[in-house]
Design a protein around this motif. Sequence first.
Motif, PDB file in Angstrom:
ATOM      1  N   VAL A   1       0.819  -1.220   0.000  1.00  0.00           N
ATOM      2  CA  VAL A   1       0.000   0.000   0.000  1.00  0.00           C
ATOM      3  C   VAL A   1       0.853   1.271   0.000  1.00  0.00           C
ATOM      4  O   VAL A   1       0.311   2.376  -0.061  1.00  0.00           O
ATOM      5  CB  VAL A   1      -0.961   0.017   1.220  1.00  0.00           C
ATOM      6  N   SER A   2       2.179   1.129   0.071  1.00  0.00           N
ATOM      7  CA  SER A   2       3.058   2.293   0.216  1.00  0.00           C
ATOM      8  C   SER A   2       2.923   3.336  -0.895  1.00  0.00           C
ATOM      9  O   SER A   2       2.985   4.544  -0.600  1.00  0.00           O
ATOM     10  CB  SER A   2       4.517   1.845   0.340  1.00  0.00           C
ATOM     11  N   PRO A   3       2.729   2.957  -2.175  1.00  0.00           N
ATOM     12  CA  PRO A   3       2.597   4.003  -3.198  1.00  0.00           C
ATOM     13  C   PRO A   3       1.449   4.967  -2.924  1.00  0.00           C
ATOM     14  O   PRO A   3       1.586   6.183  -3.105  1.00  0.00           O
ATOM     15  CB  PRO A   3       2.364   3.210  -4.489  1.00  0.00           C
ATOM     16  N   GLN A   4       0.305   4.431  -2.473  1.00  0.00           N
ATOM     17  CA  GLN A   4      -0.834   5.303  -2.196  1.00  0.00           C
ATOM     18  C   GLN A   4      -0.643   6.081  -0.899  1.00  0.00           C
ATOM     19  O   GLN A   4      -1.079   7.225  -0.783  1.00  0.00           O
ATOM     20  CB  GLN A   4      -2.124   4.476  -2.136  1.00  0.00           C
ATOM     21  N   ILE A   5       0.019   5.466   0.087  1.00  0.00           N
ATOM     22  CA  ILE A   5       0.268   6.177   1.342  1.00  0.00           C
ATOM     23  C   ILE A   5       1.229   7.340   1.118  1.00  0.00           C
ATOM     24  O   ILE A   5       1.016   8.451   1.610  1.00  0.00           O
ATOM     25  CB  ILE A   5       0.831   5.211   2.409  1.00  0.00           C
ATOM     26  N   ILE A   6       2.287   7.094   0.337  1.00  0.00           N
ATOM     27  CA  ILE A   6       3.278   8.145   0.048  1.00  0.00           C
ATOM     28  C   ILE A   6       2.636   9.311  -0.694  1.00  0.00           C
ATOM     29  O   ILE A   6       2.954  10.486  -0.458  1.00  0.00           O
ATOM     30  CB  ILE A   6       4.448   7.557  -0.775  1.00  0.00           C
ATOM     31  N   SER A   7       1.706   9.015  -1.590  1.00  0.00           N
ATOM     32  CA  SER A   7       1.034  10.068  -2.357  1.00  0.00           C
ATOM     33  C   SER A   7      -0.146  10.680  -1.600  1.00  0.00           C
ATOM     34  O   SER A   7      -0.833  11.555  -2.118  1.00  0.00           O
ATOM     35  CB  SER A   7       0.549   9.508  -3.699  1.00  0.00           C
ATOM     36  N   GLY A   8      -0.384  10.204  -0.373  1.00  0.00           N
ATOM     37  CA  GLY A   8      -1.448  10.778   0.448  1.00  0.00           C
ATOM     38  C   GLY A   8      -2.828  10.243   0.138  1.00  0.00           C
ATOM     39  O   GLY A   8      -3.827  10.758   0.641  1.00  0.00           O
ATOM     40  N   GLU A   9      -2.943   9.169  -0.645  1.00  0.00           N
ATOM     41  CA  GLU A   9      -4.246   8.594  -1.007  1.00  0.00           C
ATOM     42  C   GLU A   9      -4.647   7.532   0.017  1.00  0.00           C
ATOM     43  O   GLU A   9      -4.668   6.339  -0.271  1.00  0.00           O
ATOM     44  CB  GLU A   9      -4.175   7.980  -2.411  1.00  0.00           C
ATOM     45  N   PHE A  10      -4.984   7.969   1.210  1.00  0.00           N
ATOM     46  CA  PHE A  10      -5.313   7.024   2.278  1.00  0.00           C
ATOM     47  C   PHE A  10      -6.656   6.332   2.057  1.00  0.00           C
ATOM     48  O   PHE A  10      -6.973   5.349   2.718  1.00  0.00           O
ATOM     49  CB  PHE A  10      -5.311   7.740   3.640  1.00  0.00           C
ATOM     50  N   ASP A  11      -7.464   6.874   1.158  1.00  0.00           N
ATOM     51  CA  ASP A  11      -8.725   6.206   0.830  1.00  0.00           C
ATOM     52  C   ASP A  11      -8.611   5.480  -0.509  1.00  0.00           C
ATOM     53  O   ASP A  11      -9.609   5.105  -1.110  1.00  0.00           O
ATOM     54  CB  ASP A  11      -9.872   7.224   0.782  1.00  0.00           C
ATOM     55  N   GLY A  12      -7.390   5.280  -0.986  1.00  0.00           N
ATOM     56  CA  GLY A  12      -7.176   4.601  -2.262  1.00  0.00           C
ATOM     57  C   GLY A  12      -7.610   3.152  -2.220  1.00  0.00           C
ATOM     58  O   GLY A  12      -7.745   2.547  -1.155  1.00  0.00           O
ATOM     59  N   ASN A  13      -7.804   2.573  -3.397  1.00  0.00           N
ATOM     60  CA  ASN A  13      -8.306   1.205  -3.486  1.00  0.00           C
ATOM     61  C   ASN A  13      -7.348   0.200  -2.842  1.00  0.00           C
ATOM     62  O   ASN A  13      -7.786  -0.758  -2.204  1.00  0.00           O
ATOM     63  CB  ASN A  13      -8.528   0.830  -4.958  1.00  0.00           C
ATOM     64  N   THR A  14      -6.050   0.405  -3.024  1.00  0.00           N
ATOM     65  CA  THR A  14      -5.074  -0.527  -2.458  1.00  0.00           C
ATOM     66  C   THR A  14      -5.111  -0.496  -0.942  1.00  0.00           C
ATOM     67  O   THR A  14      -5.090  -1.544  -0.281  1.00  0.00           O
ATOM     68  CB  THR A  14      -3.656  -0.196  -2.956  1.00  0.00           C
ATOM     69  N   VAL A  15      -5.168   0.693  -0.369  1.00  0.00           N
ATOM     70  CA  VAL A  15      -5.215   0.827   1.087  1.00  0.00           C
ATOM     71  C   VAL A  15      -6.493   0.206   1.638  1.00  0.00           C
ATOM     72  O   VAL A  15      -6.468  -0.533   2.628  1.00  0.00           O
ATOM     73  CB  VAL A  15      -5.125   2.311   1.501  1.00  0.00           C
ATOM     74  N   GLN A  16      -7.627   0.495   0.994  1.00  0.00           N
ATOM     75  CA  GLN A  16      -8.892  -0.085   1.442  1.00  0.00           C
ATOM     76  C   GLN A  16      -8.868  -1.605   1.355  1.00  0.00           C
ATOM     77  O   GLN A  16      -9.307  -2.304   2.272  1.00  0.00           O
ATOM     78  CB  GLN A  16     -10.049   0.456   0.589  1.00  0.00           C
ATOM     79  N   GLY A  17      -8.356  -2.107   0.233  1.00  0.00           N
ATOM     80  CA  GLY A  17      -8.295  -3.551   0.053  1.00  0.00           C
ATOM     81  C   GLY A  17      -7.429  -4.212   1.111  1.00  0.00           C
ATOM     82  O   GLY A  17      -7.787  -5.264   1.661  1.00  0.00           O
ATOM     83  N   ALA A  18      -6.280  -3.604   1.427  1.00  0.00           N
ATOM     84  CA  ALA A  18      -5.383  -4.153   2.440  1.00  0.00           C
ATOM     85  C   ALA A  18      -6.015  -4.091   3.830  1.00  0.00           C
ATOM     86  O   ALA A  18      -5.916  -5.045   4.615  1.00  0.00           O
ATOM     87  CB  ALA A  18      -4.059  -3.399   2.434  1.00  0.00           C
ATOM     88  N   PHE A  19      -6.685  -2.973   4.134  1.00  0.00           N
ATOM     89  CA  PHE A  19      -7.326  -2.836   5.450  1.00  0.00           C
ATOM     90  C   PHE A  19      -8.386  -3.908   5.662  1.00  0.00           C
ATOM     91  O   PHE A  19      -8.405  -4.603   6.687  1.00  0.00           O
ATOM     92  CB  PHE A  19      -7.961  -1.444   5.588  1.00  0.00           C
TER      93      PHE A  19
END
Length: 293
Positions: free
Chosen positions: A141-159
């Motif tokens: 999920v690091s690419p979306q976290i680094i870019s500040g997309e905490f509601d991104g699909n990857t972050v949501q999927g991982a959560f």
Amino acid sequence: MMKNNHSAQAGLVALYLSIVLLALNGLFAKIIPLDALNVTQTRSVVACIMLFLVLVAQKANLRLNSLKQFIGVYGLGLVLGAHWITYFHAMQVSTVAIGMLSLFSYPVITVLIEPLFKRQVPKIADLLAAFVVFSGIFIMVSPQIISGEFDGNTVQGAFWGVTSAILFAFRNTSQKYLFPHINSITLMSHQTLVVGLVLLPFIAVEQISNMEIKDWGLLILLGCLCTALAHTLLSMSLKRLPAKSVALIGCNVPVVGGLIAWLALGEIPGVMVYIGGAVILSVAAYESLNQNK
């Protein structure tokens, strides 16, 4: 000794069959036109009907012997239902690979939970393994976290995948140590029944009624093969093998599931997903080799 070897072999056969069937869940999550809650409810009803028919054919005992067993089995059924909902939601909001790889942090969670049932303290090596696995999830999920997309699909999927993993590890380990003498089919029959009943008031009737015949066919396959049969086989393997071994060998599921998603859906994971997934699976492989020693 021979009897123990035969039991272990039977457990491994049941486990590997369940792995193939469980790997198909990602495909069904993408092609069945229902949300996670409705898929979970309908698959539970289909699975429950199939399991009850099997029990009737076998003239097996469906009864639970005490109120304690009833509360425990049905309570773990609700945990299983929550696991299904969060797992399917993880794959639907992201990709099959991310949902499955996040879920398969559950072997290390099992490693941490199982000592509690044995009244032991988790080993330092197991705690380090847990840290490395969750590092693998962070890499994904690091690419979306680094870019500040905490509601991104990857972050949501991982959560949601990790949430599902916690529920799955708790249900499997609890079932192994609390209800070892209850028939696997009986356990799954009661658990699919309670999931189907509890979620019944929340189903989208219009959405389900608009489904085509082929979609109902897919639901029946999901309920019969990837729910009733897969989880019954998994329960059988838990009776014959340590929960830790079942969890670690089960790490083959995202590999098979990712391959199916690539072939059937054309889903190609990003580079960081490959790296994070490799970290997760490498820890599981190390633990498997360590267990064999």
